[in-house]
Every structure is written in structure tokens, then in C-alpha cells.
Design an enzyme around this catalytic site. Structure first.
Site, mmCIF file in Angstrom:
data_model
loop_
_atom_site.group_PDB
_atom_site.id
_atom_site.type_symbol
_atom_site.label_atom_id
_atom_site.label_comp_id
_atom_site.label_asym_id
_atom_site.label_seq_id
_atom_site.Cartn_x
_atom_site.Cartn_y
_atom_site.Cartn_z
ATOM 1 N N TYR A 24 48.953 -19.254 38.141
ATOM 2 C CA TYR A 24 48.359 -17.994 37.592
ATOM 3 C C TYR A 24 49.664 -16.890 37.578
ATOM 4 O O TYR A 24 50.711 -16.837 38.271
ATOM 5 C CB TYR A 24 47.155 -17.601 38.522
ATOM 6 C CG TYR A 24 47.483 -17.483 39.997
ATOM 7 C CD1 TYR A 24 48.078 -16.321 40.643
ATOM 8 C CD2 TYR A 24 46.978 -18.619 41.054
ATOM 9 C CE1 TYR A 24 48.131 -16.468 41.891
ATOM 10 C CE2 TYR A 24 46.769 -18.540 42.338
ATOM 11 C CZ TYR A 24 47.828 -17.383 42.813
ATOM 12 O OH TYR A 24 47.875 -17.308 44.147
ATOM 13 N N CYS A 25 49.280 -16.111 36.814
ATOM 14 C CA CYS A 25 50.179 -15.262 36.487
ATOM 15 C C CYS A 25 51.747 -15.579 36.233
ATOM 16 O O CYS A 25 52.613 -15.346 36.806
ATOM 17 C CB CYS A 25 50.159 -13.904 37.785
ATOM 18 S SG CYS A 25 50.978 -12.386 37.229
ATOM 19 N N PRO A 26 51.957 -16.186 35.371
ATOM 20 C CA PRO A 26 53.459 -17.121 35.335
ATOM 21 C C PRO A 26 54.195 -16.196 34.789
ATOM 22 O O PRO A 26 53.700 -15.107 33.959
ATOM 23 C CB PRO A 26 53.043 -18.237 34.168
ATOM 24 C CG PRO A 26 51.838 -17.541 33.410
ATOM 25 C CD PRO A 26 51.169 -17.040 34.341
ATOM 26 N N LYS B 43 54.873 -23.356 42.604
ATOM 27 C CA LYS B 43 55.027 -22.226 42.762
ATOM 28 C C LYS B 43 54.450 -21.747 43.916
ATOM 29 O O LYS B 43 53.187 -21.998 44.506
ATOM 30 C CB LYS B 43 54.475 -21.306 41.673
ATOM 31 C CG LYS B 43 54.575 -19.917 41.538
ATOM 32 C CD LYS B 43 53.820 -19.439 40.294
ATOM 33 C CE LYS B 43 53.959 -17.868 40.601
ATOM 34 N NZ LYS B 43 53.239 -17.103 39.108
#
Length: 282
Positions: free
Chosen positions: A148-150, A161
Site C-alpha cells: 500500500y502507498c507504494p 516492505k
């Protein structure tokens, strides 16, 4: 010492700790604080500041997330899972904050440090590497597709991550912010965001390409290092790294007219969140 850590060196750095304030301390307050500090520090009216913050069961949405076609249903789902949603005052996409996630903000004047965009990211990356250098030398900065939110400065170990770095600039002030998933399940956090997007998109066409989240691309530091790491432990590591960089690390809070400016920015955050707040009152 790493060249980017060298750029963190300063005669005096103010340290504001918001990591133990509890559930009554809301994320809207944190973003208002960083905007206040960024403005004052950019004017050279306040000292460079490093701030830590923890928020309980909050999903922080980006501006693009407010354009999701079924946002109300997505927010209702988050509420049903015990999370409240807020919209931050900058770009990016949805991230999870909870008791196992430590946030750090590095706030400096742009002019004094002559910071290019990537310099801010590299400074934070170098700081995190220094904090955990006794445990690992495998922290990598690169985009993790499926998280998420890369972004280009996702921090990962072995392709999973555990942190994301963002940056906000206001009137010659620079705030570099990171969320660090310290413990608990990273994939469980990612599953919450995955379900949120699926519900909020509901198979409709969107003009923005929202991420397809693969929960197994995310983990906490405790999971990745097979160690019991806590937010408190991480705070100690942060302070140890900072003490090496500055002869005077001063614990403090807002002072003088910073308080009035904070109230202004807090009201802006409240106004920005009025629509999403009304969704959660239904």
C-alpha cells in the site's frame, strides 16, 4: 559516517515526542503539527525539529483516495474493522497507523540544508539504516509493487516492505516523514487496505490507477528480523543515532506563536476532514 547523515548534523535539534500520548492524540493533530513546524522552520524562526508520533487504529487517506467512487462504503468497512479514517493534507495513498507503527518526521529549513527532493528521502533512509545496523545490513530503498502507498523510497528487507517515506514542503521548510511498521502483522495491515480499495472501487472505472495490494509483500520489522522489537525499543535506537549527530538534542514542545499557528493548521485539517467525518457519524 554516511554523507546524508552528515547533513542531519546541527548545533541544536529540538525533539518532540508524541509516541506515548495515547488514543486521544489524533492524526489530524500530527499533520497540523508538522505543517506548523515546517512553516516556522522554513522561515528560520524555529530550530530544526525531529518529531515522533503514534496513532491508534487510524487509516490515513491521501487526496486521491477521496475520489474513490464508493468511498462511503469503504470508510464504513474501515469503521467496522475498528479503524477511523482521516484525510491528510498531502498526496500519497492509504496507510495504516496503529500502536505498532512509529512515525518519525525530520523537519529542516530548505535553504540552510540546500535539500534536493531525493536528499530528504536519502537522509531518512540513512537514519533508519543507522538505527538498525546492529540487526541487519539488508534494508533496501525501492518501490515494492503490491504494497500500500507504494513509492521509490519504500524500505524493505528481502522484498517485503516495512516502511514508507513521504515528503512535504511548505514555504522553504521540508518535512520528511516515515511510518515504520515495528511489530504485529504487516500482511494483516495490508489486507485491511486491500479490502478497503476493493469495496471503495467496487469494480468501477477510475481515472486514477489505485494499487492492487498483495498482502504478502508487507511485513513488520519484528517479523522480518525474527526479533521482538517494540516502539519503545525503536525510540531508544532513534535517540542513540541522533545523539551522535548533534551536541544538543533538546526535548521540547511548541512555544510562542507556534501555538497560534498550530491552531490555525488544526482547524484547516478539521475543515478538510469535515466530509469524511460526516461519513463516520452515520
Amino acid at each position: 559516517m554516511n554523507q546524508y547523515l552528515n547533513r542531519l548534523q546541527n548545533d541544536e535539534i529540538r525533539f518532540i515526542d508524541g509516541s506515548t500520548l495515547g488514543p486521544s492524540f489524533e492524526a489530524k493533530q500530527s499533520f497540523a503539527l508538522d505543517d506548523t513546524l515546517c512553516t516556522k522552520i522554513g522561515r528560520l524562526e524555529s530550530p530544526p525539529t525531529i518529531r515522533t508520533w503514534v496513532h491508534h487504529n487510524t487509516i490515513v487517506l491521501g487526496i486521491q483516495d477521496t475520489r474513490l467512487p464508493n468511498l462511503v462504503n469503504g470508510v464504513n468497512y474501515l469503521n467496522s474493522q475498528g479503524y477511523k479514517a482521516i484525510v491528510r493534507n498531502s498526496g500519497g495513498l492509504a496507510v495504516v497507523l496503529d500502536e505498532g507503527v512509529l512515525n518519525i518526521s525530520l523537519i529542516f529549513p530548505e535553504a540552510e540544508h540546500k535539500l534536493q527532493i531525493n536528499d530528504g528521502y536519502e537522509m531518512m533512509y540513512a537514519l533508519i539504516q543507522d538505527m538498525f545496523k546492529d540487526l541487519t545490513d539488508k534494508i533496501v530503498a525501492k518501490e515494492i509493487v503490491g504494497s500500500y502507498c507504494p513509492g521509490d523510497f519504500d524500505l524493505s528487507i528481502n522484498g517485503k516492505k516495512f516502511a514508507g517515506i513521504s515528503q512535504r514542503r511548505i514555504r522553504k521548510g521540508v518535512a520528511v516523514q516515515i511510518y515504520l511498521c515495528i511489530n504485529e502483522s504487516g500482511s494483516k495491515r495490508a489486507s485491511i487496505v486491500k479490502d478497503f480499495y476493493e469495496i471503495a472501487i467496487n469494480n468501477q472505472e477510475t481515472s486514477f490507477n489505485y494499487p492492487t495490494i498483495l498482502p504478502n509483500t508487507m511485513a513488520s520489522l519484528s517479523e522480518l528480523l525474527s526479533a521482538e522489537i517494540t516502539v519503545t525499543d525503536t525510540m531508544k535506537r532513534l535517540l542513540q543515532s541522533l545523539i551522535k549527530l548533534t551536541p544538543k538534542l533538546t526535548p521540547n514542545s511548541l512555544f510562542g506563536d507556534e501555538i497560534d499557528l498550530y491552531n490555525y493548521h488544526l482547524q484547516r485539517m478539521i475543515d478538510r476532514n469535515s466530509e469524511i467525518s460526516s461519513m463516520q457519524e452515520c
